[in-house]
Design an enzyme around this catalytic site. Structure first.
Site, PDB file in Angstrom:
ATOM      1  N   THR A  56      21.715   9.223  -5.920  1.00 47.87           N
ATOM      2  CA  THR A  56      20.947   9.481  -7.143  1.00 47.87           C
ATOM      3  C   THR A  56      19.530   9.900  -6.768  1.00 47.87           C
ATOM      4  OG1 THR A  56      20.111   7.213  -7.449  1.00 47.87           O
ATOM      5  CG2 THR A  56      22.293   7.703  -8.364  1.00 47.87           C
ATOM      6  N   GLY A  57      18.938  10.752  -7.597  1.00 48.55           N
ATOM      7  CA  GLY A  57      17.564  11.187  -7.331  1.00 48.55           C
ATOM      8  C   GLY A  57      17.447  11.943  -6.031  1.00 48.55           C
ATOM      9  N   ALA A  58      18.399  12.847  -5.784  1.00 53.21           N
ATOM     10  CA  ALA A  58      18.391  13.589  -4.514  1.00 53.21           C
ATOM     11  C   ALA A  58      17.604  14.888  -4.629  1.00 53.21           C
ATOM     12  CB  ALA A  58      19.827  13.860  -4.076  1.00 53.21           C
TER      13      ALA A  58
ATOM     14  N   SER B 186      14.338  15.124  -4.701  1.00 47.32           N
ATOM     15  CA  SER B 186      13.070  15.090  -3.965  1.00 47.32           C
ATOM     16  C   SER B 186      13.002  13.873  -3.060  1.00 47.32           C
ATOM     17  CB  SER B 186      11.867  15.098  -4.926  1.00 47.32           C
ATOM     18  OG  SER B 186      11.707  13.853  -5.544  1.00 47.32           O
ATOM     19  N   GLY B 187      11.937  13.817  -2.266  1.00 46.54           N
ATOM     20  CA  GLY B 187      11.614  12.635  -1.473  1.00 46.54           C
ATOM     21  C   GLY B 187      12.749  12.098  -0.622  1.00 46.54           C
TER      22      GLY B 187
ATOM     23  N   TYR C 260       7.328  -1.488 -12.081  1.00 45.59           N
ATOM     24  CA  TYR C 260       8.044  -0.863 -10.957  1.00 45.59           C
ATOM     25  C   TYR C 260       8.444  -1.918  -9.926  1.00 45.59           C
ATOM     26  CZ  TYR C 260       8.757   1.611  -6.548  1.00 45.59           C
ATOM     27  OH  TYR C 260       9.278   2.039  -5.347  1.00 45.59           O
TER      28      TYR C 260
HETATM   29  P1  NDP Z   1      10.530  10.671  -5.564  1.00 42.18           P
HETATM   30  O1  NDP Z   1       9.759  10.661  -6.819  1.00 42.18           O
HETATM   31  O2  NDP Z   1      10.295  11.744  -4.575  1.00 42.18           O
HETATM   32  O3  NDP Z   1      12.078  10.645  -5.871  1.00 42.18           O
HETATM   33  C1  NDP Z   1      12.593   9.957  -6.952  1.00 42.18           C
HETATM   34  C2  NDP Z   1      13.814  10.668  -7.462  1.00 42.18           C
HETATM   35  O4  NDP Z   1      14.306   9.957  -8.600  1.00 42.18           O
HETATM   36  C3  NDP Z   1      13.552  12.087  -7.923  1.00 42.18           C
HETATM   37  O5  NDP Z   1      14.608  12.883  -7.473  1.00 42.18           O
HETATM   38  C4  NDP Z   1      13.561  11.974  -9.421  1.00 42.18           C
HETATM   39  O6  NDP Z   1      13.976  13.138 -10.081  1.00 42.18           O
HETATM   40  C5  NDP Z   1      14.615  10.892  -9.580  1.00 42.18           C
HETATM   41  N1  NDP Z   1      14.601  10.324 -10.929  1.00 42.18           N
HETATM   42  C6  NDP Z   1      13.562   9.789 -11.596  1.00 42.18           C
HETATM   43  N2  NDP Z   1      13.934   9.444 -12.826  1.00 42.18           N
HETATM   44  C7  NDP Z   1      15.245   9.741 -12.946  1.00 42.18           C
HETATM   45  C8  NDP Z   1      16.191   9.642 -13.988  1.00 42.18           C
HETATM   46  N3  NDP Z   1      15.858   9.179 -15.190  1.00 42.18           N
HETATM   47  N4  NDP Z   1      17.448  10.051 -13.759  1.00 42.18           N
HETATM   48  C9  NDP Z   1      17.786  10.568 -12.571  1.00 42.18           C
HETATM   49  N5  NDP Z   1      16.942  10.708 -11.556  1.00 42.18           N
HETATM   50  C10 NDP Z   1      15.680  10.303 -11.738  1.00 42.18           C
HETATM   51  O7  NDP Z   1      10.274   9.231  -4.894  1.00 42.18           O
HETATM   52  P2  NDP Z   1      10.803   8.579  -3.523  1.00 42.18           P
HETATM   53  O8  NDP Z   1      11.653   9.507  -2.791  1.00 42.18           O
HETATM   54  O9  NDP Z   1       9.638   7.985  -2.863  1.00 42.18           O
HETATM   55  O10 NDP Z   1      11.671   7.372  -4.091  1.00 42.18           O
HETATM   56  C11 NDP Z   1      13.020   7.194  -3.756  1.00 42.18           C
HETATM   57  C12 NDP Z   1      13.328   5.719  -3.635  1.00 42.18           C
HETATM   58  O11 NDP Z   1      12.595   5.155  -2.576  1.00 42.18           O
HETATM   59  C13 NDP Z   1      12.970   4.907  -4.874  1.00 42.18           C
HETATM   60  O12 NDP Z   1      13.986   3.978  -5.123  1.00 42.18           O
HETATM   61  C14 NDP Z   1      11.712   4.176  -4.449  1.00 42.18           C
HETATM   62  O13 NDP Z   1      11.576   2.962  -5.149  1.00 42.18           O
HETATM   63  C15 NDP Z   1      12.013   3.949  -2.997  1.00 42.18           C
HETATM   64  N6  NDP Z   1      10.881   3.648  -2.148  1.00 42.18           N
HETATM   65  C16 NDP Z   1       9.908   4.571  -1.936  1.00 42.18           C
HETATM   66  C17 NDP Z   1       8.854   4.274  -1.106  1.00 42.18           C
HETATM   67  C18 NDP Z   1       7.766   5.242  -0.853  1.00 42.18           C
HETATM   68  O14 NDP Z   1       6.857   4.886  -0.124  1.00 42.18           O
HETATM   69  N7  NDP Z   1       7.813   6.454  -1.391  1.00 42.18           N
HETATM   70  C19 NDP Z   1       8.763   2.996  -0.420  1.00 42.18           C
HETATM   71  C20 NDP Z   1       9.843   2.087  -0.738  1.00 42.18           C
HETATM   72  C21 NDP Z   1      10.869   2.428  -1.537  1.00 42.18           C
HETATM   73  P3  NDP Z   1      12.982  14.394 -10.310  1.00 42.18           P
HETATM   74  O15 NDP Z   1      12.982  15.127  -9.002  1.00 42.18           O
HETATM   75  O16 NDP Z   1      13.672  15.140 -11.394  1.00 42.18           O
HETATM   76  O17 NDP Z   1      11.664  13.846 -10.677  1.00 42.18           O
HETATM   77 MG1  PMR Z   2       0.312  -0.704  -0.109  1.00 39.05          MG
HETATM   78  C1  PMR Z   2       1.225  -3.426   5.882  1.00 39.05           C
HETATM   79  C2  PMR Z   2       0.550  -2.964   4.917  1.00 39.05           C
HETATM   80  C3  PMR Z   2       1.025  -2.187   3.762  1.00 39.05           C
HETATM   81  C4  PMR Z   2       2.216  -1.534   3.566  1.00 39.05           C
HETATM   82  C5  PMR Z   2       3.375  -1.416   4.511  1.00 39.05           C
HETATM   83  C6  PMR Z   2       2.160  -0.966   2.262  1.00 39.05           C
HETATM   84  C7  PMR Z   2       3.201  -0.237   1.666  1.00 39.05           C
HETATM   85  N1  PMR Z   2       0.947  -1.250   1.696  1.00 39.05           N
HETATM   86  C8  PMR Z   2       0.215  -2.014   2.602  1.00 39.05           C
HETATM   87  C9  PMR Z   2      -1.078  -2.510   2.441  1.00 39.05           C
HETATM   88  C10 PMR Z   2      -1.902  -2.258   1.344  1.00 39.05           C
HETATM   89  N2  PMR Z   2      -1.582  -1.524   0.265  1.00 39.05           N
HETATM   90  C11 PMR Z   2      -3.267  -2.724   1.216  1.00 39.05           C
HETATM   91  C12 PMR Z   2      -4.002  -3.542   2.245  1.00 39.05           C
HETATM   92  C13 PMR Z   2      -3.733  -2.239   0.011  1.00 39.05           C
HETATM   93  C14 PMR Z   2      -5.086  -2.450  -0.622  1.00 39.05           C
HETATM   94  C15 PMR Z   2      -6.004  -1.420  -0.263  1.00 39.05           C
HETATM   95  C16 PMR Z   2      -2.668  -1.477  -0.581  1.00 39.05           C
HETATM   96  C17 PMR Z   2      -2.763  -0.819  -1.793  1.00 39.05           C
HETATM   97  C18 PMR Z   2      -1.697  -0.150  -2.390  1.00 39.05           C
HETATM   98  C19 PMR Z   2      -1.681   0.481  -3.675  1.00 39.05           C
HETATM   99  C20 PMR Z   2      -2.791   0.598  -4.657  1.00 39.05           C
HETATM  100  N3  PMR Z   2      -0.440  -0.011  -1.805  1.00 39.05           N
HETATM  101  C21 PMR Z   2       0.330   0.640  -2.688  1.00 39.05           C
HETATM  102  C22 PMR Z   2      -0.396   0.952  -3.828  1.00 39.05           C
HETATM  103  C23 PMR Z   2       0.485   1.652  -4.714  1.00 39.05           C
HETATM  104  O1  PMR Z   2       0.242   2.093  -5.827  1.00 39.05           O
HETATM  105  C24 PMR Z   2       1.834   1.708  -4.082  1.00 39.05           C
HETATM  106  C25 PMR Z   2       2.746   0.840  -4.888  1.00 39.05           C
HETATM  107  O2  PMR Z   2       2.578  -0.340  -5.002  1.00 39.05           O
HETATM  108  O3  PMR Z   2       3.768   1.423  -5.446  1.00 39.05           O
HETATM  109  C26 PMR Z   2       4.591   0.526  -6.176  1.00 39.05           C
HETATM  110  C27 PMR Z   2       1.633   1.094  -2.716  1.00 39.05           C
HETATM  111  C28 PMR Z   2       2.493   0.913  -1.622  1.00 39.05           C
HETATM  112  N4  PMR Z   2       2.133   0.249  -0.472  1.00 39.05           N
HETATM  113  C29 PMR Z   2       3.171   0.287   0.412  1.00 39.05           C
HETATM  114  C30 PMR Z   2       4.237   0.991  -0.185  1.00 39.05           C
HETATM  115  C31 PMR Z   2       5.571   1.233   0.467  1.00 39.05           C
HETATM  116  C32 PMR Z   2       3.827   1.377  -1.433  1.00 39.05           C
HETATM  117  C33 PMR Z   2       4.619   2.213  -2.395  1.00 39.05           C
HETATM  118  C34 PMR Z   2       5.916   2.396  -2.669  1.00 39.05           C
HETATM  119  C35 PMR Z   2       6.942   1.365  -3.036  1.00 39.05           C
HETATM  120  O4  PMR Z   2       6.847   0.190  -2.864  1.00 39.05           O
HETATM  121  O5  PMR Z   2       7.948   1.790  -3.448  1.00 39.05           O
END
Ligand code: NDP
Ligand code: PMR
Ligand code: LMG
Length: 398
Positions: free
Chosen positions: A91-93, A95-96, A273
């Site tokens: 799912t969600g393939a 992007s990303g 989220y």
């Molecule tokens: P992206 O936004 O690049 O990808 C998300 C995907 O989900 C897109 O393809 C988007 O579609 C799709 N999507 C959103 N809403 C819907 C919907 N209603 N129906 C079908 N598809 C939908 O984000 P990521 O690649 O970063 O996220 C992928 C996964 O990785 C998520 O589960 C996220 O929680 C997880 N993740 C991401 C991290 C990160 O650092 N980025 C860290 C940890 C986990 P569209 O292209 O149309 O917008």
């Molecule tokens: Mg975070 C080991 C340190 C670490 C890691 C692995 C992440 C991952 N983050 C870390 C640290 C910090 N972050 C610190 C010290 C801060 C304060 C400055 C910080 C802040 C921050 C914000 C405001 N980080 C974030 C945000 C987001 O909006 C992102 C988020 O919470 O999305 C839900 C995010 C993230 N940090 C990560 C990862 C993986 C995210 C985003 C994606 C996700 O969980 O899916």
């Protein structure tokens, strides 16, 4: 509205990807400081298997074509047995992480990827520009923010006659700057509605199909995250995930007569989220407890690393989008490229060594996988059961 036909689209040349990932730092530490004291024990969650196998998949509409699962092996010209191509839904393939995973799997030549996406044309363009060969993927419409669309998708998939060997629940939305909640077609707050409830219905319905597969290793993977785990530093950045007593979820997350937040509190998009990711990780474990023993399906979750460049952050403020990648690359060292993260998820899909069920995978700095510990809440057996039971009512399965 839904484009319901599955389509095959042609491929193009491969887009060059970023260099090697610099992912490092286990979930459990920052600057060498261990967060072990924050860790809750993983518990006996993964040990308790129960219930007779009872695939209640709810009111599934008529299946027009019988799923013709081809024999798992076929004879090569020399008479050698070879494994048929695996069939995986991601799912969600479009992007990303989802796109990178589809590409990594397709490139092996061993997988046919069903890209389940809400924007058909975007997915088609993405697959082409990623250079995925046309015989290795099919795009099918799925909007997880509509339960009708989820059911339509399942019908369409079954009509395609393809087997289902692995399901990857990857799609997600993140609304960190929203002041007011927005809602799915059925009126659930959109983050939990899409990331958790849409996937919950999808995976419950498709469990039956997975169970029919004769592939050697059948898997259901739900993408989790470090930010939902309060036993890590990242999980302690406010607002923290907290499902509370689930009163908002039980009320339907509609923001009218009940809160739009799982815990019943006031709306916070970033928290919604993170809460949805906790629901994802709890659901994976509940699947494991209910169905692993009877079906042999591997249920797994993962934290792929911080993929700071994806579309997930599209709604964050521009300053955040500018600073977040270098912050993760140079300061936390948790950064991972889309390509590397895609390889990690592809491992969870197909690596013969990752068949253990009930596991939350993470990777160390050398990109070697390890079984990680979930936070106390994200491994709470009782909460998992309650989330499951409330969710099945909300999506119309109970
Ligand atoms: P992206 O936004 O690049 O990808 C998300 C995907 O989900 C897109 O393809 C988007 O579609 C799709 N999507 C959103 N809403 C819907 C919907 N209603 N129906 C079908 N598809 C939908 O984000 P990521 O690649 O970063 O996220 C992928 C996964 O990785 C998520 O589960 C996220 O929680 C997880 N993740 C991401 C991290 C990160 O650092 N980025 C860290 C940890 C986990 P569209 O292209 O149309 O917008
Ligand atoms: Mg975070 C080991 C340190 C670490 C890691 C692995 C992440 C991952 N983050 C870390 C640290 C910090 N972050 C610190 C010290 C801060 C304060 C400055 C910080 C802040 C921050 C914000 C405001 N980080 C974030 C945000 C987001 O909006 C992102 C988020 O919470 O999305 C839900 C995010 C993230 N940090 C990560 C990862 C993986 C995210 C985003 C994606 C996700 O969980 O899916
Ligand atoms: C909030 O935004 C929203 O307001 C809220 O509504 C909600 O959505 C929430 O979690 C969701 O997000 C928070 C956002 C806004 O905060 C951040 O963006 C913080 C993350 C990014 C931090 C950037 C730090 C800057 C570092 C630049 C590094 C680049 C170059 C690296 C070069 C390294 C060379 C070796 O806030 C902002 O966007 C404003 C930015 C505020 C900065 C806060 C600074 C905290 C930094 C802490 C890091 C610790 C550093 C230790 C240093 C050690 C050095 C060895």
């Amino acid at each position: 509205m839904a484009l319901q036909a599955a389509a095959l689209v042609p491929s193009a040349f491969s887009v060059p990807k970023e260099g090697k990932s610099s992912a490092s730092l286990k979930d459990s530490s920052l600057f060498g400081v261990s967060l072990d004291h924050l860790k809750a024990e993983f518990g006996s969650a993964s040990l308790r298997c129960k219930r007779e196998f009872n695939l209640r998949t709810g009111p599934v509409r008529a299946q027009t074509a019988a799923t013709t699962t081809p024999s798992v092996t076929k004879s090569a010209p020399e008479g050698k047995k070879t494994l048929r191509k695996g069939s995986v839904i991601v799912t969600g393939a479009s992007s990303g992480l989802g796109l990178a995973t589809a590409k990594a799997l397709a490139e092996t030549g061993k997988w046919h990827v069903i890209m389940a996406c809400r924007d058909f044309l975007k997915a088609e363009r993405a697959a082409k520009s990623a250079g995925i060969a046309k015989e290795n993927y099919t795009i099918m419409h799925l909007d997880l923010a509509s339960l009708d669309s989820v059911r339509q998708f399942v019908d369409n998939f079954r009509r395609s006659g393809r087997p289902l060997d692995v399901l990857v629940c990857n799609a997600a939305v993140y609304q960190p700057t929203a002041k007011e909640p927005s809602f799915t077609a059925e009126g659930f707050e959109i983050s939990v509605g899409t990331n958790h409830l849409g996937h919950f219905l999808l995976s419950r319905l498709l469990l039956d199909d997975l169970n029919k597969s004769d592939y050697p290793s059948k898997r259901l993977i739900i993408v989790g995250s470090i930010t939902g785990n309060t036993n890590t530093l990242a999980g302690n950045v406010p607002p923290k995930a907290n499902l509370g007593d689930l009163r908002g979820l039980a009320g339907g997350l509609n923001g009218l007569n009940t809160s739009s937040m799982v815990d019943g509190g006031s709306f916070d998009g970033a928290k919604a989220y993170k809460d949805s990711k906790v629901c994802n990780m709890l659901t994976m474990q509940e699947f494991h407890r209910r169905y692993h023993e009877e079906t042999g399906i591997t249920f797994a979750s993962l934290y792929p690393g911080c993929i700071a460049t994806t579309g997930l952050f599209r709604e964050h403020i521009p300053l955040f989008r500018l600073l977040f990648p270098p912050f993760q690359k140079f300061i936390t060292k948790g950064f991972v490229s889309e390509e590397e993260a895609g390889k990690r998820l592809a491992q969870v899909v197909s690596d013969p060594s990752l068949t253990k069920s009930g596991v939350y995978w993470s990777w160390n700095k050398d990109s070697a996988s390890f079984e990680n510990q979930l936070s106390h809440e994200a491994s709470d057996v009782e909460k998992a059961r309650k989330v499951w039971e409330i969710s099945e009512k909300l999506v119309g399965l109970a």
